[in-house]
Scaffold this motif. Structure first.
Motif, PDB file in Angstrom:
ATOM      1  N   GLY A   1      -3.557   5.622  -5.279  1.00 27.82           N
ATOM      2  CA  GLY A   1      -2.642   4.514  -4.993  1.00 27.82           C
ATOM      3  C   GLY A   1      -3.113   3.681  -3.816  1.00 27.82           C
ATOM      4  N   ILE A   2      -3.597   4.342  -2.770  1.00 31.88           N
ATOM      5  CA  ILE A   2      -4.134   3.611  -1.613  1.00 31.88           C
ATOM      6  C   ILE A   2      -5.364   2.821  -2.035  1.00 31.88           C
ATOM      7  CG2 ILE A   2      -5.257   3.870   0.632  1.00 31.88           C
ATOM      8  CD1 ILE A   2      -3.436   6.268   1.120  1.00 31.88           C
ATOM      9  N   TYR A   3      -6.247   3.454  -2.803  1.00 32.43           N
ATOM     10  CA  TYR A   3      -7.451   2.770  -3.258  1.00 32.43           C
ATOM     11  C   TYR A   3      -7.105   1.552  -4.112  1.00 32.43           C
ATOM     12  CZ  TYR A   3     -11.716   1.713  -5.766  1.00 32.43           C
ATOM     13  OH  TYR A   3     -12.777   1.045  -6.305  1.00 32.43           O
ATOM     14  N   LEU A   4      -6.150   1.692  -5.025  1.00 32.52           N
ATOM     15  CA  LEU A   4      -5.768   0.573  -5.884  1.00 32.52           C
ATOM     16  C   LEU A   4      -5.209  -0.585  -5.068  1.00 32.52           C
ATOM     17  CD1 LEU A   4      -5.429  -0.580  -8.723  1.00 32.52           C
ATOM     18  CD2 LEU A   4      -3.185   0.530  -8.813  1.00 32.52           C
ATOM     19  N   ALA A   5      -4.369  -0.286  -4.091  1.00 30.85           N
ATOM     20  CA  ALA A   5      -3.823  -1.340  -3.238  1.00 30.85           C
ATOM     21  C   ALA A   5      -4.938  -2.046  -2.467  1.00 30.85           C
ATOM     22  CB  ALA A   5      -2.790  -0.764  -2.277  1.00 30.85           C
ATOM     23  N   GLU A   6      -5.879  -1.272  -1.939  1.00 29.33           N
ATOM     24  CA  GLU A   6      -6.988  -1.866  -1.191  1.00 29.33           C
ATOM     25  C   GLU A   6      -7.948  -2.624  -2.103  1.00 29.33           C
ATOM     26  OE1 GLU A   6      -7.500  -1.818   2.422  1.00 29.33           O
ATOM     27  OE2 GLU A   6      -5.390  -1.586   1.910  1.00 29.33           O
ATOM     28  N   ARG A   7      -8.131  -2.131  -3.304  1.00 31.96           N
ATOM     29  CA  ARG A   7      -9.009  -2.819  -4.257  1.00 31.96           C
ATOM     30  C   ARG A   7      -8.418  -4.175  -4.635  1.00 31.96           C
ATOM     31  NH1 ARG A   7     -13.449  -1.241  -7.782  1.00 31.96           N
ATOM     32  NH2 ARG A   7     -13.977  -3.224  -8.736  1.00 31.96           N
ATOM     33  N   LEU A   8      -7.105  -4.220  -4.838  1.00 35.86           N
ATOM     34  CA  LEU A   8      -6.456  -5.491  -5.148  1.00 35.86           C
ATOM     35  C   LEU A   8      -6.484  -6.435  -3.955  1.00 35.86           C
ATOM     36  CD1 LEU A   8      -3.359  -4.224  -7.171  1.00 35.86           C
ATOM     37  CD2 LEU A   8      -5.407  -5.366  -8.066  1.00 35.86           C
ATOM     38  N   ARG A   9      -6.379  -5.897  -2.752  1.00 41.50           N
ATOM     39  CA  ARG A   9      -6.355  -6.736  -1.554  1.00 41.50           C
ATOM     40  C   ARG A   9      -7.748  -7.231  -1.177  1.00 41.50           C
ATOM     41  NH1 ARG A   9      -6.609  -6.154   4.208  1.00 41.50           N
ATOM     42  NH2 ARG A   9      -7.172  -3.960   3.994  1.00 41.50           N
ATOM     43  N   LEU A  10      -8.755  -6.346  -1.244  1.00 42.36           N
ATOM     44  CA  LEU A  10     -10.093  -6.688  -0.776  1.00 42.36           C
ATOM     45  C   LEU A  10     -11.045  -7.144  -1.873  1.00 42.36           C
ATOM     46  CD1 LEU A  10     -10.517  -3.731   1.732  1.00 42.36           C
ATOM     47  CD2 LEU A  10      -9.958  -6.112   2.269  1.00 42.36           C
TER      48      LEU A  10
ATOM     49  N   MET B   1       0.833  -1.200   0.000  1.00 45.70           N
ATOM     50  CA  MET B   1       0.000   0.000   0.000  1.00 45.70           C
ATOM     51  C   MET B   1       0.870   1.252   0.000  1.00 45.70           C
ATOM     52  SD  MET B   1      -2.703   1.465   2.808  1.00 45.70           S
ATOM     53  CE  MET B   1      -3.633  -0.040   2.888  1.00 45.70           C
ATOM     54  N   VAL B   2       1.920   1.250   0.788  1.00 45.42           N
ATOM     55  CA  VAL B   2       2.834   2.393   0.843  1.00 45.42           C
ATOM     56  C   VAL B   2       3.484   2.607  -0.521  1.00 45.42           C
ATOM     57  CG1 VAL B   2       4.986   3.227   1.865  1.00 45.42           C
ATOM     58  CG2 VAL B   2       3.232   2.204   3.319  1.00 45.42           C
ATOM     59  N   ALA B   3       3.897   1.506  -1.160  1.00 43.00           N
ATOM     60  CA  ALA B   3       4.521   1.617  -2.486  1.00 43.00           C
ATOM     61  C   ALA B   3       3.529   2.151  -3.515  1.00 43.00           C
ATOM     62  CB  ALA B   3       5.061   0.259  -2.921  1.00 43.00           C
ATOM     63  N   TYR B   4       2.304   1.671  -3.502  1.00 41.53           N
ATOM     64  CA  TYR B   4       1.285   2.145  -4.445  1.00 41.53           C
ATOM     65  C   TYR B   4       0.965   3.620  -4.199  1.00 41.53           C
ATOM     66  CZ  TYR B   4       0.056  -2.373  -6.502  1.00 41.53           C
ATOM     67  OH  TYR B   4       0.080  -3.552  -7.195  1.00 41.53           O
ATOM     68  N   ALA B   5       0.831   4.004  -2.916  1.00 38.33           N
ATOM     69  CA  ALA B   5       0.511   5.392  -2.594  1.00 38.33           C
ATOM     70  C   ALA B   5       1.651   6.321  -3.010  1.00 38.33           C
ATOM     71  CB  ALA B   5       0.228   5.533  -1.103  1.00 38.33           C
ATOM     72  N   GLY B   6       2.872   5.923  -2.727  1.00 37.61           N
ATOM     73  CA  GLY B   6       4.015   6.749  -3.108  1.00 37.61           C
ATOM     74  C   GLY B   6       4.170   6.869  -4.612  1.00 37.61           C
ATOM     75  N   THR B   7       3.994   5.758  -5.314  1.00 38.68           N
ATOM     76  CA  THR B   7       4.082   5.786  -6.772  1.00 38.68           C
ATOM     77  C   THR B   7       2.966   6.634  -7.369  1.00 38.68           C
ATOM     78  OG1 THR B   7       5.079   3.588  -6.756  1.00 38.68           O
ATOM     79  CG2 THR B   7       4.158   4.347  -8.837  1.00 38.68           C
ATOM     80  N   GLY B   8       1.765   6.475  -6.836  1.00 43.44           N
ATOM     81  CA  GLY B   8       0.639   7.283  -7.315  1.00 43.44           C
ATOM     82  C   GLY B   8       0.863   8.764  -7.079  1.00 43.44           C
ATOM     83  N   ALA B   9       1.408   9.107  -5.912  1.00 48.93           N
ATOM     84  CA  ALA B   9       1.681  10.517  -5.612  1.00 48.93           C
ATOM     85  C   ALA B   9       2.737  11.080  -6.556  1.00 48.93           C
ATOM     86  CB  ALA B   9       2.133  10.671  -4.168  1.00 48.93           C
ATOM     87  N   LEU B  10       3.781  10.316  -6.805  1.00 50.18           N
ATOM     88  CA  LEU B  10       4.836  10.786  -7.710  1.00 50.18           C
ATOM     89  C   LEU B  10       4.309  10.938  -9.131  1.00 50.18           C
ATOM     90  CD1 LEU B  10       7.797  11.527  -8.070  1.00 50.18           C
ATOM     91  CD2 LEU B  10       8.258   9.127  -8.503  1.00 50.18           C
ATOM     92  N   LEU B  11       3.552   9.958  -9.609  1.00 49.70           N
ATOM     93  CA  LEU B  11       2.976  10.052 -10.950  1.00 49.70           C
ATOM     94  C   LEU B  11       2.001  11.225 -11.058  1.00 49.70           C
ATOM     95  CD1 LEU B  11       2.360   6.318 -11.887  1.00 49.70           C
ATOM     96  CD2 LEU B  11       4.018   7.893 -12.889  1.00 49.70           C
ATOM     97  N   GLY B  12       1.183  11.390 -10.029  1.00 53.84           N
ATOM     98  CA  GLY B  12       0.245  12.508 -10.026  1.00 53.84           C
ATOM     99  C   GLY B  12       0.964  13.839 -10.031  1.00 53.84           C
ATOM    100  N   PHE B  13       2.061  13.937  -9.281  1.00 56.60           N
ATOM    101  CA  PHE B  13       2.830  15.177  -9.223  1.00 56.60           C
ATOM    102  C   PHE B  13       3.460  15.493 -10.567  1.00 56.60           C
ATOM    103  CE2 PHE B  13       6.555  17.759  -8.231  1.00 56.60           C
ATOM    104  CZ  PHE B  13       6.005  18.718  -7.404  1.00 56.60           C
ATOM    105  N   VAL B  14       3.924  14.466 -11.270  1.00 59.77           N
ATOM    106  CA  VAL B  14       4.564  14.680 -12.568  1.00 59.77           C
ATOM    107  C   VAL B  14       3.527  14.981 -13.648  1.00 59.77           C
ATOM    108  CG1 VAL B  14       5.888  13.534 -14.384  1.00 59.77           C
ATOM    109  CG2 VAL B  14       6.605  13.322 -12.008  1.00 59.77           C
ATOM    110  N   LEU B  15       2.423  14.237 -13.659  1.00 53.58           N
ATOM    111  CA  LEU B  15       1.417  14.410 -14.705  1.00 53.58           C
ATOM    112  C   LEU B  15       0.597  15.685 -14.549  1.00 53.58           C
ATOM    113  CD1 LEU B  15       0.177  10.720 -15.006  1.00 53.58           C
ATOM    114  CD2 LEU B  15       1.709  11.962 -16.548  1.00 53.58           C
ATOM    115  N   LEU B  16       0.293  16.037 -13.318  1.00 52.00           N
ATOM    116  CA  LEU B  16      -0.484  17.247 -13.030  1.00 52.00           C
ATOM    117  C   LEU B  16       0.247  17.982 -11.906  1.00 52.00           C
ATOM    118  CD1 LEU B  16      -3.132  18.693 -13.791  1.00 52.00           C
ATOM    119  CD2 LEU B  16      -4.233  17.405 -11.978  1.00 52.00           C
TER     120      LEU B  16
END
Length: 160
Positions: A109-118, A82-97
């Motif tokens: 990123g947190i949602y994607l990690a939780e969606r894959l887990r749950l 979850m931490v890796a997904y959130a960090g990657t999502g934040a970095l991608l979001g910062f670069v793209l927008l």
């Protein structure tokens, strides 16, 4: 400042970004220390202004984080994935927008990690809200500030 020193400053900045995501590691202070080291060696006007801006931003960030509820991540089952997904999502979001994209990227990123887990949308959305209420907001504030300082440093290095 030589290329090797710039590379080392960049690595400390990267370590600081990762440190924001890992509990117990002083990520914002590593980012600030790297910018201070760079400014003390470069000694130009933009370097000093970046150090002043980074110092002010980090102080404001610390005040905001102190006003937020304490971080309680153990009962929520925050995983390394979850931490890796959130960090990657934040970095991608910062670069793209730039600047504002860090928020939807981090939460996504947190949602994607939780969606894959749950598995389901409802459970993942509820888990994402719980994580953001307990620890996610303070991490998001610190990560946003650190990303902004790192982006300003990269801009200053490329400009001069």
């Amino acid at each position: 400042m030589g290329a090797w020193q710039l590379l080392l400053v960049g690595l400390v900045l990267l370590l600081g970004l990762f440190g924001v995501l890992v509990p117990g590691v002083p990520g914002p202070w590593l980012v600030w220390a790297a910018v201070m080291w760079w400014a003390l060696h470069v000694r130009t006007g933009p370097a000093w202004w970046l150090l002043v801006g980074a110092s002010g931003l980090m102080l404001v960030t610390q005040v905001v984080v102190w006003q937020l509820p304490a971080r309680r991540v153990r009962p929520l089952g925050v995983t390394g994935r979850m931490v890796a997904y959130a960090g990657t999502g934040a970095l991608l979001g910062f670069v793209l927008l730039p600047v504002v994209g860090v928020v939807p990227g981090f939460v996504g990123g947190i949602y994607l990690a939780e969606r894959l887990r749950l598995g389901g949308h409802g459970q993942a959305a509820a888990a994402t809200r719980a994580v953001m209420r307990s620890a996610g907001t303070s991490v998001l504030v610190q990560l946003s500030a650190c990303l902004l300082v790192v982006a300003a440093w990269v801009g200053a290095v490329l400009a001069g």
